[in-house]
Write a protein that holds these residues in place. Structure first.
Motif, short mmCIF file in Angstrom:
data_model
loop_
_atom_site.label_atom_id
_atom_site.label_comp_id
_atom_site.label_asym_id
_atom_site.label_seq_id
_atom_site.Cartn_x
_atom_site.Cartn_y
_atom_site.Cartn_z
N GLU A 73 -2.92 12.57 4.49
CA GLU A 73 -1.31 12.18 4.46
C GLU A 73 -0.43 13.14 5.41
O GLU A 73 0.27 12.80 5.95
CB GLU A 73 -0.81 11.61 3.01
CG GLU A 73 0.78 11.17 2.97
CD GLU A 73 1.22 10.82 1.94
OE1 GLU A 73 2.12 10.46 1.76
OE2 GLU A 73 0.38 11.19 0.72
N ARG A 102 8.14 7.87 5.40
CA ARG A 102 8.85 7.57 4.02
C ARG A 102 10.29 7.09 4.43
O ARG A 102 10.74 6.15 3.94
CB ARG A 102 9.04 8.76 2.97
CG ARG A 102 9.63 8.40 1.93
CD ARG A 102 9.17 9.70 0.67
NE ARG A 102 7.91 9.99 0.64
CZ ARG A 102 6.93 9.40 0.07
NH1 ARG A 102 7.20 8.35 -0.82
NH2 ARG A 102 5.60 9.77 -0.05
N LEU A 107 0.78 -1.40 0.15
CA LEU A 107 -0.07 -0.10 0.10
C LEU A 107 0.81 1.35 0.00
O LEU A 107 2.11 1.45 0.58
CB LEU A 107 -0.97 0.04 1.24
CG LEU A 107 -1.91 -1.08 1.27
CD1 LEU A 107 -2.78 -1.01 2.59
CD2 LEU A 107 -2.92 -0.99 0.09
N ARG A 108 0.11 2.26 -0.67
CA ARG A 108 1.21 3.57 -0.50
C ARG A 108 0.89 4.06 0.88
O ARG A 108 0.05 3.74 1.63
CB ARG A 108 0.45 4.21 -1.70
CG ARG A 108 0.75 4.08 -3.10
CD ARG A 108 0.31 5.23 -4.16
NE ARG A 108 -1.29 5.26 -4.02
CZ ARG A 108 -1.72 6.38 -3.76
NH1 ARG A 108 -1.07 7.18 -3.07
NH2 ARG A 108 -2.99 6.61 -3.75
N ILE A 109 1.70 5.13 1.20
CA ILE A 109 1.78 5.84 2.41
C ILE A 109 0.34 6.39 2.59
O ILE A 109 -0.43 6.39 3.71
CB ILE A 109 2.81 6.75 2.75
CG1 ILE A 109 4.10 6.07 2.65
CG2 ILE A 109 2.73 7.57 3.80
CD1 ILE A 109 5.30 6.87 2.77
N ALA A 110 -0.21 7.14 1.79
CA ALA A 110 -1.48 7.70 1.86
C ALA A 110 -2.65 6.62 2.03
O ALA A 110 -3.67 7.04 2.87
CB ALA A 110 -1.95 8.67 0.43
N GLU A 111 -2.51 5.58 1.42
CA GLU A 111 -3.42 4.70 1.59
C GLU A 111 -3.64 4.08 3.15
O GLU A 111 -4.50 3.70 3.59
CB GLU A 111 -3.39 3.32 0.44
CG GLU A 111 -3.76 3.92 -0.98
CD GLU A 111 -3.44 2.80 -1.94
OE1 GLU A 111 -3.99 2.58 -3.01
OE2 GLU A 111 -2.13 1.97 -1.64
N ARG A 119 9.64 3.50 5.61
CA ARG A 119 9.53 2.60 4.52
C ARG A 119 10.90 2.23 3.43
O ARG A 119 11.13 1.33 3.36
CB ARG A 119 8.38 3.15 3.49
CG ARG A 119 8.45 2.65 2.27
CD ARG A 119 7.05 2.75 1.52
NE ARG A 119 6.19 1.65 2.37
CZ ARG A 119 4.86 1.36 1.96
NH1 ARG A 119 4.43 2.05 1.05
NH2 ARG A 119 4.04 0.32 2.49
N ASN A 120 11.62 3.52 3.46
CA ASN A 120 12.67 3.18 2.46
C ASN A 120 13.72 2.42 3.21
O ASN A 120 14.46 1.78 2.52
CB ASN A 120 13.47 4.48 2.05
CG ASN A 120 12.41 5.40 1.24
OD1 ASN A 120 11.60 4.82 0.58
ND2 ASN A 120 12.46 6.66 1.05
#
Length: 261
Positions: free
Chosen positions: A215, A231, A201-205, A234-235
């Motif tokens: 977000e 971010r 999932l994207r961060i916004a999701e 996640r990275n």
């Protein structure tokens, strides 16, 4: 009418809830009802004998007058049998009593009722911490089940459990407050997804999934709590240093939450 009802169950049965108590009353049992609180019961073939006592007469004689509602003294116990016998004796003598005698006996009966309920309150004091812990655990489970609702907050928790706002706030005061606890649970869920090996999932999701309206608001709250942006986590595929295994602060918080009733 601000009264207590002391009911002797002569026939039939009653089960349901009285306030926060689940109750089941059978023949010979004595049940206390507080007319200021709610009752939801199913009664079957029921015949009861009821002693009605004004609150101002009974409440000063017991240590926790608001906790009487739904209390049951079973007829096969000494106190239950004594109280049942007393109420039935009053009923048999009632027609022959003068008004003055009735008033005197009513005051004496209030003291007798309080005496029968007193030992029960002593026992209740022994289990109250476990009862509080059980209620707190149920509230936490309810919170976890509704983290994805952005409108969910203290008001919804208080309504679901029949608590006043001040009572709810006192329960969560050792955890920094109920709103702070809900926010932290949301952030913990987001953190878990950000560090998952196969998170897609994207961060916004992720933010919207766990109740954040935007977000940007999620990123601000996340950085304030963990000292890193979503971010960055996640990275790097790493947990923030403040939550790393062996972190003293994280362990202290964890033990503190476990201990809070």
């Amino acid at each position: 009418m601000d009264h207590y009802l002391i009911q002797v169950q002569r026939r039939g049965g009653s089960c349901g809830t009285m306030g926060r108590r689940d109750v089941q009353v059978g023949p010979g049992d004595v049940c206390v009802l507080d007319l200021a609180q709610t009752v939801h019961t199913v009664d079957t073939n029921m015949d009861t004998l009821t002693l009605c006592l004004p609150r101002e007469m009974l409440a000063p004689l017991v240590s926790a007058p608001d906790e009487l509602h739904g209390m049951v003294l079973h007829g096969d116990t000494p106190l239950g049998a004594l109280l049942s016998g007393h109420i039935q004796s009053l009923y048999r003598a009632a027609d022959a009593l003068s008004a003055r005698e009735a008033l005197i006996l009513t005051k004496g009966s209030a003291a007798f009722v309080a005496g029968c309920l007193g030992p029960t309150f002593d026992a209740l004091d022994l289990v109250r911490p476990q009862m509080q812990a059980s209620r707190m655990a149920a509230i936490k489970r309810h919170i976890d089940a509704h983290l994805g609702d952005p409108d969910f907050g203290a008001a919804q928790v208080a309504e679901a459990f029949g608590l006043s706002r001040p009572t709810l706030y006192r329960l969560f005061e050792p955890l920094g407050g109920v709103s702070a606890y809900i926010l932290r649970r949301r952030l913990d869920r987001c953190l878990g997804e950000l560090t998952a090996a196969h998170g897609g999932l994207r961060i916004a999701e992720i933010a919207h999934r766990w109740g954040f309206r935007s977000e940007a608001a999620f990123s601000r709250a996340f950085r304030s709590a963990f000292g890193m942006t979503p971010r960055d986590v996640r990275n790097n595929k790493q947990r923030p240093r403040s939550l790393a295994a062996g972190s003293s602060d994280a362990l202290k918080r964890w033990f503190h939450e476990l201990a809070v009733f």
